[in-house]
Design a protein around this motif. Structure first.
Motif, PDB file in Angstrom:
ATOM      1  N   UNK A 174       0.818  -1.216   0.000  1.00 37.17           N
ATOM      2  CA  UNK A 174       0.000   0.000   0.000  1.00 37.17           C
ATOM      3  C   UNK A 174       0.849   1.263   0.000  1.00 37.17           C
ATOM      4  N   UNK A 175       2.141   1.121   0.300  1.00 37.19           N
ATOM      5  CA  UNK A 175       3.031   2.282   0.359  1.00 37.19           C
ATOM      6  C   UNK A 175       3.820   2.496  -0.943  1.00 37.19           C
ATOM      7  N   UNK A 176       3.647   1.589  -1.899  1.00 33.82           N
ATOM      8  CA  UNK A 176       4.376   1.711  -3.161  1.00 33.82           C
ATOM      9  C   UNK A 176       4.073   3.028  -3.884  1.00 33.82           C
ATOM     10  N   UNK A 177       2.808   3.465  -3.976  1.00 35.14           N
ATOM     11  CA  UNK A 177       2.560   4.758  -4.634  1.00 35.14           C
ATOM     12  C   UNK A 177       3.303   5.917  -3.970  1.00 35.14           C
ATOM     13  N   UNK A 178       3.395   5.915  -2.650  1.00 37.15           N
ATOM     14  CA  UNK A 178       4.137   6.960  -1.949  1.00 37.15           C
ATOM     15  C   UNK A 178       5.624   6.890  -2.286  1.00 37.15           C
TER      16      UNK A 178
END
Length: 236
Positions: free
Chosen positions: A202-206
């Protein structure tokens, strides 16, 4: 010959308590798999067992993988990037297309970059990502081409590195942001990032937005390397 079938994707899952997960956490939303998803707990293997390479882990992975194959799965994956150490064992035991870790993308990503650029690896514990893990992913592994960072020592790590793991996602967000800062301050430029831990999805886009470079995780590895067997995976 490898088996190519139309059955569901089989996922080898660590033996840990159920925990609510944010969107884009690998294997937590069965609707991402149009071909279906069958999860099999690797009994007795929690986070510390796999990162510290305890003796029983290999046999437990092989046994669980064979059970998935017996249920008609068309391909095998896992929810822990450190399981790349058992990639060949699972393939030999099941004869199925297998992608256990995003680290399998390393050879292609390194080859795509100029020699003065590094590939950043954001992992759960950088001290436990051994030469054996790297060589299982990339037989000609050169650590000089890599900048490996992890969340070890953080509160997120302390609470999850247990057989009774607790995942507090705001703590993970803070720890991963710190990893990004380390990569951004590195002396050599980072040309791409591979996210090892399947819990970090879930943190890949960030990460991608902050780093401004291609950022790959288990979703990308599965779609690329499983081919037709992974055609049902929806990229978020």
């Amino acid at each position: 010959m490898l088996t190519i079938a139309n059955g569901p994707i089989g996922m080898l899952s660590l033996d840990e308590p159920a925990c609510p997960s944010p969107p884009r956490t690998w294997g937590e939303d069965p609707h991402e798999f149009a071909v279906g998803l069958v999860k099999k707990t690797v009994v007795g293997v929690s986070v510390p067992d796999i990162i510290y390479e305890r003796d029983h882990v290999r046999g437990a992975f092989i046994e669980a993988a064979r059970a998935l194959a017996a249920q008609g799965c068309s391909a095998i994956t896992s929810n822990c990037g450190y399981s790349v150490l058992y990639q060949k064992d699972v393939i030999e035991a099941t004869r199925l297309p297998t992608v256990l870790s995003s680290l399998l993308l390393l050879p292609a990503v390194v080859a795509a970059l100029p020699p003065d650029y590094q590939v950043g690896i954001i992992c759960y514990d950088s001290t436990c990502l051994s030469d054996e893990h790297l060589k299982a992913s990339w037989p000609q592994a050169q650590r000089s081409r890599l900048n490996i960072v992890g969340i070890e020592g953080t509160e997120a790590w302390s609470k999850s590195n247990s057989s009774d793991a607790v995942y507090e996602w705001p703590l993970f967000a803070k720890a991963i942001e710190n990893c990004v800062e380390v990569l951004m301050r590195a002396e050599r430029p980072t040309g791409a990032v591979i996210v090892e831990c399947c819990a970090f999805g879930s943190f890949v886009p960030m990460i991608k937005a902050r780093m401004g470079v291609p950022t790959c995780d288990i979703y990308d590895a599965a779609k690329l390397l499983l081919g037709d067997a992974a055609s049902g995976i929806i990229k978020i």
